[in-house]
Design a protein around this motif. Structure first.
Motif, mmCIF file in Angstrom:
data_model
loop_
_atom_site.group_PDB
_atom_site.id
_atom_site.type_symbol
_atom_site.label_atom_id
_atom_site.label_comp_id
_atom_site.label_asym_id
_atom_site.label_seq_id
_atom_site.Cartn_x
_atom_site.Cartn_y
_atom_site.Cartn_z
ATOM 1 N N ASN A 72 0.716 -1.326 -0.011
ATOM 2 C CA ASN A 72 0.025 0.006 -0.004
ATOM 3 C C ASN A 72 0.954 1.368 0.031
ATOM 4 O O ASN A 72 0.611 2.191 -0.703
ATOM 5 C CB ASN A 72 -0.681 0.004 1.210
ATOM 6 C CG ASN A 72 -2.056 -0.949 0.964
ATOM 7 O OD1 ASN A 72 -2.384 -1.559 -0.070
ATOM 8 N ND2 ASN A 72 -2.647 -1.499 2.121
ATOM 9 N N LEU A 115 2.492 1.764 -3.350
ATOM 10 C CA LEU A 115 1.571 2.395 -4.400
ATOM 11 C C LEU A 115 1.327 3.798 -4.225
ATOM 12 O O LEU A 115 1.182 4.813 -5.165
ATOM 13 C CB LEU A 115 0.281 1.639 -4.376
ATOM 14 C CG LEU A 115 -0.053 0.232 -4.864
ATOM 15 C CD1 LEU A 115 -1.268 -0.477 -4.631
ATOM 16 C CD2 LEU A 115 0.322 0.196 -6.309
ATOM 17 N N ALA A 116 1.184 4.082 -2.771
ATOM 18 C CA ALA A 116 1.072 5.410 -2.480
ATOM 19 C C ALA A 116 2.395 6.589 -3.018
ATOM 20 O O ALA A 116 2.286 7.491 -3.477
ATOM 21 C CB ALA A 116 0.828 5.720 -1.129
ATOM 22 N N ILE A 129 -3.071 1.555 -10.256
ATOM 23 C CA ILE A 129 -3.659 2.356 -9.309
ATOM 24 C C ILE A 129 -5.186 3.048 -10.453
ATOM 25 O O ILE A 129 -5.765 3.998 -10.185
ATOM 26 C CB ILE A 129 -3.233 3.997 -8.966
ATOM 27 C CG1 ILE A 129 -1.921 3.295 -8.052
ATOM 28 C CG2 ILE A 129 -4.153 4.241 -7.574
ATOM 29 C CD1 ILE A 129 -0.998 4.696 -7.449
ATOM 30 N N THR A 137 -8.452 1.235 -5.137
ATOM 31 C CA THR A 137 -6.954 1.290 -4.789
ATOM 32 C C THR A 137 -6.525 2.772 -4.842
ATOM 33 O O THR A 137 -5.673 3.286 -3.948
ATOM 34 C CB THR A 137 -6.479 0.715 -5.970
ATOM 35 O OG1 THR A 137 -6.720 -0.576 -6.073
ATOM 36 C CG2 THR A 137 -4.780 0.691 -5.576
ATOM 37 N N SER A 143 -4.793 4.959 -1.650
ATOM 38 C CA SER A 143 -3.597 5.533 -1.896
ATOM 39 C C SER A 143 -3.840 7.034 -1.596
ATOM 40 O O SER A 143 -2.777 7.823 -0.794
ATOM 41 C CB SER A 143 -3.057 5.379 -3.338
ATOM 42 O OG SER A 143 -3.106 4.202 -3.726
#
Length: 503
Positions: free
Chosen positions: A428, A431-432, A461, A466, A470
């Motif tokens: 996570n 992805l952020a 994303i 998702t 994010s």
């Protein structure tokens, strides 16, 4: 996130600190600098070649050094094995992974390091093309002679056998001239090793071709990883397939060098199946700092040309020297055994004891225990390669070569710890971080909405859930501030919108 993106984020945080504002919190702890590659441990031929490639191509020195020692491994692995102080005899094959972003000149470096192999493959191909028609004619003649012998025996069983025995063994096909291949499946590799060179390298400047290829699909990954691990260990290939029947292939050697972009390499280096199976503990990884922005034009020196000629001549000498084969076999290796000189043996034991002390639960290498357990063996393999480069007829490993092998192994220890820290980032957060990089580098507005992200943002994303997750992480870390009442973005009114810190 790219290096430029990371620097931009650091600048934003620093500016907030100067202004007395509450700065955004970094999502991912910055990795320590890469461990400098110990190029001076490679010996005079390989060190000079690595420096020459660096002079010509201006790729990171670690990639230049890694490429030359990988090439030397491929050239030498068929000639000798190494005996560890434990009494185990091991191949000197090595699996290398070089991590560098697009534009770091991986392909040019690979081309420089592998030119002796291209020259040797050309010679082997010419021999193969000349021998193939003669073999085909001999095979047809042998088959026809057997047919005539059977007919002449007129059904008498003993006479048929005698006629067939008179023809002897079938002619032997010439070996395939291939020395390297970029993206084989394990099945394809095994088939090649039936009638190909007994020593081969999986070498690719575009490692994504292999990592994302057919051999590493979810259904094939375990099979490929297990097979490659067995080859690294020097085990006999044993396969039973309905289509191909039973195959037993002793005496084969495989080296590997994959150059991969960070995102692609991360897929491989963080894969839990590969970690648990053990393939990654057999890989020596280096991930150098970028040279981008420092590579101003200059003419390569005459010394670099001389060094590359000397390197190419030495590698070609190793490649052209006949491989030791089992009597009566055309491609089953019987390598001689290199033993450690007494002082080299003491050095190896000291290194092994030092590693053992660091893999205890609270030790410095506990987090990379699987790989660390193999570092003493890695050091011995590397020492053997360097010894063969210095003298292809060498019979034992000197303390000097053992010290160089330990120095190289220590570099891979440091890089393994660095790579482990990188792989511990939660999916996570990763992805952020990717979204944050896209917001600062690719998005042209100062505000953003959820649809903007999942409709046009980074590929991983591209769904609402998702994207929302994010965004929540970026809000929590202070990189996004929600705008009350929404905002107009690119001509569309959005009920939910966020201001991007740093735009």
């Amino acid at each position: 996130m790219s290096r430029d993106g990371a620097q931009a984020v650091k600048a934003i945080v620093a500016k907030a600190d100067r202004l007395g504002a509450e700065p955004p919190r970094p999502l991912i702890r910055e990795l320590p600098p890469a461990d400098p590659f110990p190029v001076d441990a490679l010996g005079d031929v390989l060190e000079a070649a690595a420096r020459a490639i660096n002079d010509r191509v201006q790729a990171p020195m670690a990639i230049c050094g890694q490429s030359t020692v990988a090439a030397a491994t491929l050239a030498g692995q068929g000639h000798a094995d190494v005996e560890l102080p434990t009494g185990q005899v091991k191949p000197i094959s090595n699996f290398f992974v070089s991590v560098a972003a697009t534009g770091e000149r991986k392909t040019a470096t690979d081309s420089e390091a592998l030119w002796p192999f291209r020259k040797r493959e050309t010679a082997l191909r010419e021999d193969y093309d000349q021998a193939l028609p003669e073999y085909e004619n001999a095979r047809i003649a042998w088959e026809k002679a057997r047919e005539r012998g059977v007919k002449g025996a007129k059904g008498d069983r003993a006479a048929i056998k005698a006629a067939l025995d008179c023809q002897g063994q079938p002619p032997t096909a010439p070996l395939s001239p291939m020395l390297t291949c970029p993206e084989p499946t394990y099945e394809g590799l095994c088939k090649h090793l039936v009638g190909g060179q007994p020593s081969i390298g999986i070498f690719s400047a575009e490692g994504g071709q292999f990592i994302g290829g057919h051999g590493m699909t979810p259904e094939a990954m375990l099979r490929t990883a297990t097979g490659l691990s067995s080859l690294w260990d020097g085990e006999t290939i044993k396969r039973v397939r309905a289509a191909d029947g039973a195959t037993i292939l002793p005496g084969r050697r495989v080296a590997l060098h994959l150059m991969a972009q960070p995102d692609v390499a991360a897929m491989m280096l963080s894969d839990q199946l590969l970690l648990n199976q053990g393939l990654l503990s057999r890989c020596l990884v280096t991930a150098p700092e970028s040279n981008a922005g420092t590579r101003l034009w200059h003419e390569p020196s005459n010394d670099s040309d001389a060094a590359m000629k000397r390197y190419g001549g030495r590698i070609l000498d190793m490649l052209e020297k006949p491989l030791p084969l089992v009597s009566g076999k055309t491609n089953e290796l019987s390598p001689r055994v290199l033993r450690l000189a007494p002082d080299a043996r003491k050095m190896w034991i000291g290194f092994a004891d030092n590693i053992e002390g660091q893999i205890r639960p609270e030790g410095a290498l506990a987090t990379v225990r699987g790989l660390a357990n193999k570092f003493p063996e890695h050091a011995a393999r590397l020492a053997a390669v360097l010894a063969l480069v210095s003298d292809i007829e060498v019979t034992e490993i000197s303390p000097e070569h053992m010290a160089a092998g330990v120095t190289l192994a220590q570099h891979y220890v440091a890089e393994a710890l660095r790579m482990f820290e990188s792989s511990r980032v939660s999916p996570n957060l990763a992805l952020a971080q990717k979204l944050l990089g896209w917001l600062h580098q690719s998005w042209n507005e100062r505000v953003i909405s959820l649809p903007d992200i999942y409709q046009g943002g980074p590929n991983p994303i591209r769904d609402k859930a998702t994207a929302a997750k994010s965004v929540a992480i970026l809000v929590d870390h202070g990189w996004l501030h929600q705008i009350e009442g929404g905002a107009e973005i690119a001509g569309s009114r959005r009920r939910e919108a966020w201001r991007i810190i740093g735009r």
